[in-house]
Each structure stands twice: as C-alpha cells, then as structure tokens.
Motif scaffolding. Structure first.
Motif, PDB file in Angstrom:
ATOM      1  N   ILE A 255       0.914  -9.449   9.376  1.00  0.00           N
ATOM      2  CA  ILE A 255       1.579  -9.963   8.839  1.00  0.00           C
ATOM      3  C   ILE A 255       3.363 -10.236   9.698  1.00  0.00           C
ATOM      4  CG2 ILE A 255       3.066 -11.782   7.832  1.00  0.00           C
ATOM      5  CD1 ILE A 255       1.463 -11.231   5.463  1.00  0.00           C
ATOM      6  N   ARG A 256       3.385 -10.231  10.944  1.00  0.00           N
ATOM      7  CA  ARG A 256       4.597 -11.062  11.449  1.00  0.00           C
ATOM      8  C   ARG A 256       5.980 -11.864  10.810  1.00  0.00           C
ATOM      9  NH1 ARG A 256       5.497  -8.887  18.034  1.00  0.00           N
ATOM     10  NH2 ARG A 256       4.657  -7.326  16.434  1.00  0.00           N
ATOM     11  N   PHE A 257       6.961 -11.036  10.489  1.00  0.00           N
ATOM     12  CA  PHE A 257       7.770 -12.202   9.888  1.00  0.00           C
ATOM     13  C   PHE A 257       8.928 -12.209  10.937  1.00  0.00           C
ATOM     14  CE2 PHE A 257       6.249  -9.906   6.408  1.00  0.00           C
ATOM     15  CZ  PHE A 257       5.698 -11.263   5.421  1.00  0.00           C
ATOM     16  N   TYR A 258       8.853 -13.581  11.539  1.00  0.00           N
ATOM     17  CA  TYR A 258      10.306 -13.529  12.600  1.00  0.00           C
ATOM     18  C   TYR A 258      11.441 -14.090  11.973  1.00  0.00           C
ATOM     19  CZ  TYR A 258       6.904 -13.630  15.634  1.00  0.00           C
ATOM     20  OH  TYR A 258       5.283 -13.331  17.126  1.00  0.00           O
ATOM     21  N   LEU A 259      12.719 -13.499  12.679  1.00  0.00           N
ATOM     22  CA  LEU A 259      14.117 -13.714  11.518  1.00  0.00           C
ATOM     23  C   LEU A 259      14.641 -14.520  13.050  1.00  0.00           C
ATOM     24  CD1 LEU A 259      14.305 -10.304   9.658  1.00  0.00           C
ATOM     25  CD2 LEU A 259      12.916 -12.373   9.117  1.00  0.00           C
ATOM     26  N   GLN A 260      15.549 -14.675  12.666  1.00  0.00           N
ATOM     27  CA  GLN A 260      16.763 -15.145  13.671  1.00  0.00           C
ATOM     28  C   GLN A 260      16.646 -14.212  14.549  1.00  0.00           C
ATOM     29  OE1 GLN A 260      19.740 -16.526  11.830  1.00  0.00           O
ATOM     30  NE2 GLN A 260      18.231 -19.045  10.899  1.00  0.00           N
ATOM     31  N   ASN A 261      16.894 -13.090  14.158  1.00  0.00           N
ATOM     32  CA  ASN A 261      17.384 -11.338  15.239  1.00  0.00           C
ATOM     33  C   ASN A 261      16.431 -10.629  15.036  1.00  0.00           C
ATOM     34  OD1 ASN A 261      20.198 -12.492  16.099  1.00  0.00           O
ATOM     35  ND2 ASN A 261      20.452 -12.785  14.388  1.00  0.00           N
ATOM     36  N   GLY A 262      15.030 -11.394  15.501  1.00  0.00           N
ATOM     37  CA  GLY A 262      14.264  -9.910  15.723  1.00  0.00           C
ATOM     38  C   GLY A 262      12.720 -10.570  14.740  1.00  0.00           C
ATOM     39  N   HIS A 263      12.163  -9.307  14.540  1.00  0.00           N
ATOM     40  CA  HIS A 263      10.918  -9.619  13.212  1.00  0.00           C
ATOM     41  C   HIS A 263      10.991  -7.643  12.745  1.00  0.00           C
ATOM     42  CE1 HIS A 263       9.394  -7.788  16.921  1.00  0.00           C
ATOM     43  NE2 HIS A 263       8.098  -6.848  16.275  1.00  0.00           N
ATOM     44  N   MET A 264       9.589  -8.283  11.665  1.00  0.00           N
ATOM     45  CA  MET A 264       9.603  -7.276  11.035  1.00  0.00           C
ATOM     46  C   MET A 264       7.987  -7.670  11.089  1.00  0.00           C
ATOM     47  SD  MET A 264      12.670  -7.241   8.185  1.00  0.00           S
ATOM     48  CE  MET A 264      11.369  -5.132   7.525  1.00  0.00           C
ATOM     49  N   ASP A 265       6.991  -6.338  11.090  1.00  0.00           N
ATOM     50  CA  ASP A 265       6.315  -6.640  10.587  1.00  0.00           C
ATOM     51  C   ASP A 265       5.118  -6.401   9.352  1.00  0.00           C
ATOM     52  OD1 ASP A 265       5.594  -7.478  13.067  1.00  0.00           O
ATOM     53  OD2 ASP A 265       5.442  -6.272  13.725  1.00  0.00           O
ATOM     54  N   HIS A 266       4.317  -6.712   8.642  1.00  0.00           N
ATOM     55  CA  HIS A 266       3.972  -6.071   7.408  1.00  0.00           C
ATOM     56  C   HIS A 266       1.946  -5.900   7.468  1.00  0.00           C
ATOM     57  CE1 HIS A 266       2.841  -5.399   3.442  1.00  0.00           C
ATOM     58  NE2 HIS A 266       2.374  -6.515   3.488  1.00  0.00           N
ATOM     59  N   VAL A 267       1.384  -4.590   7.152  1.00  0.00           N
ATOM     60  CA  VAL A 267      -0.043  -4.725   7.607  1.00  0.00           C
ATOM     61  C   VAL A 267       0.094  -4.159   6.280  1.00  0.00           C
ATOM     62  CG1 VAL A 267      -1.666  -2.860   7.676  1.00  0.00           C
ATOM     63  CG2 VAL A 267       0.482  -2.861   9.081  1.00  0.00           C
ATOM     64  N   VAL A 268      -1.433  -5.527   5.951  1.00  0.00           N
ATOM     65  CA  VAL A 268      -2.445  -5.725   4.884  1.00  0.00           C
ATOM     66  C   VAL A 268      -2.610  -5.188   4.111  1.00  0.00           C
ATOM     67  CG1 VAL A 268      -3.531  -7.887   3.282  1.00  0.00           C
ATOM     68  CG2 VAL A 268      -1.492  -8.624   5.402  1.00  0.00           C
ATOM     69  N   SER A 269      -2.469  -4.382   2.937  1.00  0.00           N
ATOM     70  CA  SER A 269      -3.224  -3.270   1.995  1.00  0.00           C
ATOM     71  C   SER A 269      -4.770  -3.772   1.946  1.00  0.00           C
ATOM     72  CB  SER A 269      -2.487  -3.009   1.566  1.00  0.00           C
ATOM     73  OG  SER A 269      -2.269  -3.696   0.264  1.00  0.00           O
ATOM     74  N   ALA A 270      -5.268  -2.764   1.287  1.00  0.00           N
ATOM     75  CA  ALA A 270      -6.362  -3.050   0.831  1.00  0.00           C
ATOM     76  C   ALA A 270      -6.072  -3.762  -0.565  1.00  0.00           C
ATOM     77  CB  ALA A 270      -7.102  -1.965   0.600  1.00  0.00           C
ATOM     78  N   LYS A 271      -5.230  -3.676  -1.451  1.00  0.00           N
ATOM     79  CA  LYS A 271      -4.956  -3.394  -2.765  1.00  0.00           C
ATOM     80  C   LYS A 271      -4.588  -5.214  -2.058  1.00  0.00           C
ATOM     81  CE  LYS A 271      -1.979  -3.443  -6.400  1.00  0.00           C
ATOM     82  NZ  LYS A 271      -1.209  -2.588  -6.756  1.00  0.00           N
ATOM     83  N   GLU A 272      -4.079  -6.124  -1.390  1.00  0.00           N
ATOM     84  CA  GLU A 272      -3.752  -7.217  -1.202  1.00  0.00           C
ATOM     85  C   GLU A 272      -5.209  -8.430  -1.237  1.00  0.00           C
ATOM     86  OE1 GLU A 272       0.405  -7.943   1.196  1.00  0.00           O
ATOM     87  OE2 GLU A 272      -0.069  -5.910   1.246  1.00  0.00           O
TER      88      GLU A 272
ATOM     89  N   GLY B 177       0.887  -1.354  -0.012  1.00  0.00           N
ATOM     90  CA  GLY B 177       0.355   0.164  -0.084  1.00  0.00           C
ATOM     91  C   GLY B 177       1.056   1.537  -0.089  1.00  0.00           C
ATOM     92  N   LYS B 178       0.415   2.311   0.243  1.00  0.00           N
ATOM     93  CA  LYS B 178       0.698   3.230   0.141  1.00  0.00           C
ATOM     94  C   LYS B 178       1.970   3.852   1.055  1.00  0.00           C
ATOM     95  CE  LYS B 178      -2.585   6.127  -2.799  1.00  0.00           C
ATOM     96  NZ  LYS B 178      -3.060   7.290  -3.177  1.00  0.00           N
ATOM     97  N   GLU B 179       1.021   3.500   2.110  1.00  0.00           N
ATOM     98  CA  GLU B 179       2.271   3.782   3.336  1.00  0.00           C
ATOM     99  C   GLU B 179       3.115   3.054   3.498  1.00  0.00           C
ATOM    100  OE1 GLU B 179      -0.038   3.368   7.628  1.00  0.00           O
ATOM    101  OE2 GLU B 179      -1.104   5.020   6.860  1.00  0.00           O
ATOM    102  N   ALA B 180       3.474   1.303   3.124  1.00  0.00           N
ATOM    103  CA  ALA B 180       4.345   0.231   3.044  1.00  0.00           C
ATOM    104  C   ALA B 180       5.518   1.101   2.384  1.00  0.00           C
ATOM    105  CB  ALA B 180       3.884  -0.423   3.114  1.00  0.00           C
TER     106      ALA B 180
END
Length: 205
Positions: free
Chosen positions: A173-190, A50-53
């Motif tokens: 969606i939270r992606f768990y990595l070996q060192n920490g994590h990253m989050d992604h907010v699913v967009s309306a387009k998705e 989305g636009k913000e991401a």
C-alpha cells in the motif's frame, strides 16, 4: 425408535446450525443499540503490522521518545500501527450486511507527517488507486503519534480486489501525502484477518 427420534432432531436443527456458521466464530461482535447495528471484526486485529514493520516502528519511537516506558511504547505501537482491515456492519432491522474496508496510516510524532491525498494498493503488480476525501477520514493524535484512517463501503469490485490481496505473494500500500509518500507491505496477519471477514460475509449472505 430412539435412533429415529435422534435423527429427526438433528435434521430439524441442521438449518439453524448452518446459519450460525463456524466462520463467524473468528469474529468479535459488538452491538450499537443507538444506531441499530451490529459490527463484526476479526479477533486478531489489535493492530495488524508484521514483525518487520513492528521493529521499524519501535526503532522510530525509540529515537523520537527515548524515555517512553515499555508499556507506553507497546500501547502506542498497537494503537497507531499502519495496516488494512475490514469489518462488517449489519443493520439489525433489515439484516442487511455492509462490508467496509479500512486503511490506516500511523506515524510517530517525532517524524514529519502530512495528510493522505490518496492511496494505492499494488497486488502482485496490479494497481488499484483510491482518492481520499478528507471529510471521510478520521484523524487522531496524541503526544506520541498521528494516525489517519480511511473507511469505504465495499462494492463487488472491491471484494474481488480483496480476494486477490488475500491470495497474493506481495501486496504494497502506497500512501500519497501532500509531501511525498509512505509504503506499507501487507503482512500475513493482515491477509488472514481479511480472509476471515470475507468468509464470514459469504456465510451471512
């Protein structure tokens, strides 16, 4: 007599028109003659942020690669954006259709990164967790970015989850990595792209 003949023609082609189906018009079809399959993907996928991401990722690239041209930047963002999507794989001989769910994590090369260990989809507070088998994930990188894509065949429970996602107020969606994590907010387009594929799947059954 002409009217009766016209009605008979309409009735005879009706089943064919129903089979062809308008929902498939939302998907692009490619044919793999070697594997004997057809692959259907939503036409809007180029990728899905989305636009913000998009703005956040563009800012990250500007910091990491200040000399990148606008064209290079656009290509990198489209190619390596994070998102969730589906495609349908149809066996040409048997006509069996297999829905597949894909999640993708993209990180610019200027940032630290690690491989996915698992990911969690949180739909309006309801959590669904998926481990990642590194032998089944696809990893790509170039001078600009790193991306990892995980594909899984959708079972009935997965399809129900996706239907919840499509109608959700917020999905993260939270992606768990070996060192920490990253989050992604699913967009309306998705969500719209997932809905198109789900509807096409129902039509193909």
């Amino acid at each position: 007599m002409k009217l009766i003949a016209f009605i008979l023609v309409i009735l005879s082609v009706g089943p064919f028109l129903a089979f062809a189906g308008p929902k498939l018009d939302n998907l692009d079809k490619s044919v793999d003659k070697i594997d004997g399959i057809e692959v259907y993907k939503d036409k809007s996928i180029k990728f899905l942020m989305g636009k913000e991401a998009y703005a956040k990722y563009e800012k990250e690239i500007n910091v990491s690669w200040p000399k990148m041209t606008s064209e290079q930047k656009s290509t990198a963002i489209d190619k390596y954006s994070t998102g969730i999507y589906m495609h349908l794989v149809k066996d040409i001989k048997s006509s069996k259709v297999i829905p597949k769910l894909l999640v993708r994590l993209g990180i610019s090369m200027g940032a630290s990164f690690d491989y996915m260990a698992k990911y969690k989809i949180v739909i309006d507070g309801e959590q669904f967790e998926f481990p990642v088998d590194d032998r089944k994930s696809v990893r790509e990188n170039d001078a600009y970015a790193f991306v990892e894509t995980v594909e899984k065949e959708c079972k009935e429970a997965d399809l129900k989850m996706i239907q919840k996602l499509v109608g959700s107020k917020e999905t993260i969606i939270r992606f768990y990595l070996q060192n920490g994590h990253m989050d992604h907010v699913v967009s309306a387009k998705e969500k719209s792209a997932l809905k198109n594929v789900i509807e096409a799947l129902q039509e193909m059954k």
